[in-house]
Design a protein around this motif. Structure first.
Motif, mmCIF file in Angstrom:
data_model
loop_
_atom_site.group_PDB
_atom_site.id
_atom_site.type_symbol
_atom_site.label_atom_id
_atom_site.label_comp_id
_atom_site.label_asym_id
_atom_site.label_seq_id
_atom_site.Cartn_x
_atom_site.Cartn_y
_atom_site.Cartn_z
ATOM 1 N N ARG A 63 32.231 -6.289 -8.616
ATOM 2 C CA ARG A 63 31.516 -6.204 -9.889
ATOM 3 C C ARG A 63 31.245 -4.729 -10.169
ATOM 4 N NH1 ARG A 63 27.436 -8.133 -6.274
ATOM 5 N NH2 ARG A 63 26.074 -6.389 -5.788
ATOM 6 N N GLU A 64 30.976 -4.417 -11.423
ATOM 7 C CA GLU A 64 30.629 -3.051 -11.817
ATOM 8 C C GLU A 64 29.116 -2.955 -11.983
ATOM 9 O OE1 GLU A 64 34.532 -1.949 -14.486
ATOM 10 O OE2 GLU A 64 32.803 -2.844 -15.479
ATOM 11 N N GLU A 65 28.549 -1.875 -11.477
ATOM 12 C CA GLU A 65 27.112 -1.670 -11.595
ATOM 13 C C GLU A 65 26.816 -0.307 -12.219
ATOM 14 O OE1 GLU A 65 25.773 -4.261 -7.668
ATOM 15 O OE2 GLU A 65 25.169 -2.161 -7.821
ATOM 16 N N TYR A 66 25.778 -0.286 -13.048
ATOM 17 C CA TYR A 66 25.280 0.930 -13.673
ATOM 18 C C TYR A 66 23.785 1.018 -13.364
ATOM 19 C CZ TYR A 66 29.617 0.486 -16.339
ATOM 20 O OH TYR A 66 30.935 0.356 -16.712
ATOM 21 N N HIS A 67 23.393 1.911 -12.465
ATOM 22 C CA HIS A 67 22.000 2.075 -12.051
ATOM 23 C C HIS A 67 21.375 3.213 -12.841
ATOM 24 C CE1 HIS A 67 22.246 -0.470 -8.354
ATOM 25 N NE2 HIS A 67 23.529 -0.252 -8.588
ATOM 26 N N VAL A 68 20.276 2.925 -13.540
ATOM 27 C CA VAL A 68 19.616 3.920 -14.378
ATOM 28 C C VAL A 68 18.209 4.172 -13.823
ATOM 29 C CG1 VAL A 68 18.875 4.506 -16.719
ATOM 30 C CG2 VAL A 68 20.928 3.104 -16.366
ATOM 31 N N THR A 69 17.923 5.445 -13.553
ATOM 32 C CA THR A 69 16.631 5.848 -13.000
ATOM 33 C C THR A 69 16.173 7.133 -13.682
ATOM 34 O OG1 THR A 69 17.701 7.124 -11.241
ATOM 35 C CG2 THR A 69 17.113 4.850 -10.710
ATOM 36 N N ALA A 70 14.915 7.464 -13.460
ATOM 37 C CA ALA A 70 14.401 8.760 -13.890
ATOM 38 C C ALA A 70 14.734 9.788 -12.812
ATOM 39 C CB ALA A 70 12.887 8.696 -14.096
ATOM 40 N N GLN A 78 12.294 14.222 -18.230
ATOM 41 C CA GLN A 78 13.075 14.125 -19.452
ATOM 42 C C GLN A 78 14.554 13.954 -19.147
ATOM 43 O OE1 GLN A 78 12.130 17.266 -22.171
ATOM 44 N NE2 GLN A 78 9.954 16.803 -22.134
ATOM 45 N N LYS A 79 14.880 13.780 -17.875
ATOM 46 C CA LYS A 79 16.269 13.604 -17.460
ATOM 47 C C LYS A 79 16.473 12.183 -16.941
ATOM 48 C CE LYS A 79 17.026 18.422 -16.559
ATOM 49 N NZ LYS A 79 17.693 18.828 -17.720
ATOM 50 N N VAL A 80 17.604 11.600 -17.324
ATOM 51 C CA VAL A 80 17.964 10.251 -16.914
ATOM 52 C C VAL A 80 19.143 10.350 -15.953
ATOM 53 C CG1 VAL A 80 18.816 8.021 -17.733
ATOM 54 C CG2 VAL A 80 17.161 9.282 -19.086
ATOM 55 N N VAL A 81 19.113 9.531 -14.917
ATOM 56 C CA VAL A 81 20.156 9.542 -13.898
ATOM 57 C C VAL A 81 20.925 8.230 -13.961
ATOM 58 C CG1 VAL A 81 20.600 9.701 -11.422
ATOM 59 C CG2 VAL A 81 18.775 11.071 -12.447
ATOM 60 N N GLY A 84 23.306 8.052 -9.792
ATOM 61 C CA GLY A 84 23.104 9.261 -8.995
ATOM 62 C C GLY A 84 23.455 10.563 -9.687
ATOM 63 N N LYS A 85 23.936 10.513 -10.939
ATOM 64 C CA LYS A 85 24.312 11.736 -11.662
ATOM 65 C C LYS A 85 23.461 11.868 -12.920
ATOM 66 C CE LYS A 85 29.102 11.528 -10.130
ATOM 67 N NZ LYS A 85 30.491 11.376 -10.538
ATOM 68 N N GLY A 93 28.949 18.474 -27.072
ATOM 69 C CA GLY A 93 27.850 17.665 -27.583
ATOM 70 C C GLY A 93 28.081 16.173 -27.507
ATOM 71 N N GLY A 94 29.161 15.760 -26.837
ATOM 72 C CA GLY A 94 29.481 14.346 -26.724
ATOM 73 C C GLY A 94 28.874 13.704 -25.490
ATOM 74 N N ILE A 95 28.862 12.396 -25.510
ATOM 75 C CA ILE A 95 28.351 11.635 -24.373
ATOM 76 C C ILE A 95 29.413 11.628 -23.279
ATOM 77 C CG2 ILE A 95 27.603 9.343 -23.611
ATOM 78 C CD1 ILE A 95 26.571 8.911 -26.479
ATOM 79 N N PRO A 96 29.039 11.906 -22.043
ATOM 80 C CA PRO A 96 30.020 11.926 -20.951
ATOM 81 C C PRO A 96 30.479 10.502 -20.601
ATOM 82 C CG PRO A 96 27.822 12.135 -20.059
ATOM 83 C CD PRO A 96 27.685 12.173 -21.568
ATOM 84 N N PRO A 97 31.599 10.383 -19.903
ATOM 85 C CA PRO A 97 32.025 9.053 -19.457
ATOM 86 C C PRO A 97 30.963 8.442 -18.549
ATOM 87 C CG PRO A 97 33.712 10.708 -18.983
ATOM 88 C CD PRO A 97 32.504 11.433 -19.469
ATOM 89 N N MET A 98 30.731 7.165 -18.705
ATOM 90 C CA MET A 98 29.752 6.468 -17.874
ATOM 91 C C MET A 98 30.507 5.574 -16.902
ATOM 92 S SD MET A 98 26.664 5.688 -20.454
ATOM 93 C CE MET A 98 26.480 6.701 -21.901
#
Length: 131
Positions: A63-70, A78-81, A84-85, A93-98
């Motif tokens: 399965r694919e997982e996307y973990h979002v933390t502060a 003010q940064k979202v991880v 781990g990145k 100015g674009g959104i990076p690959p997730m």
């Protein structure tokens, strides 16, 4: 997550919310797990039951997982991880690959304190999700 909401329940510690939808642009389901606990990581195992039995797509055991933390587990950061990145706009100015983290279906989904996880499980195909 698609607009078709699935019935979901979570049994275990309080402070965890679980939501499931048919996936939006691919087959399978997508889970959203939110951990409101400050100090407890939660291990979640996925099970299906009920009248609308799923078809399990054989051969796909991940399965694919996307973990979002502060950042630094600081809720005032003010940064979202993501996995781990630190998420930051690229030079144009674009959104990076997730990129997801691929995990075995036999492993639990580990939801860290004060975080949320999206998990795409393409191998669980429910009748409600077939167009």
């Amino acid at each position: 997550m698609g607009s078709n909401v699935l019935s979901t329940s979570f049994s275990g510690t309080t402070g965890v919310r679980a939501y499931a939808h048919c996936s939006k642009q691919s087959q399978g389901i997508t889970l959203l797990l939110i951990n409101f606990n400050a100090n407890i990581s939660v291990n979640v195992r996925v099970a299906t039951e009920g009248e609308q039995a799923p078809r399990i797509k054989l051969g796909n055991t991940s399965r694919e997982e996307y973990h979002v933390t502060a950042k630094d587990e600081n809720l005032h950061s003010q940064k979202v991880v993501l996995n781990g990145k630190i998420l930051a706009l690229n030079s144009s100015g674009g959104i990076p690959p997730m990129e997801p983290v691929n995990r075995s279906m036999t492993d639990p989904i580990i939801v860290a304190p004060f975080s949320y996880v999206f998990s795409h499980i393409s191998s669980i195909i429910l009748p409600a999700c077939i167009n």
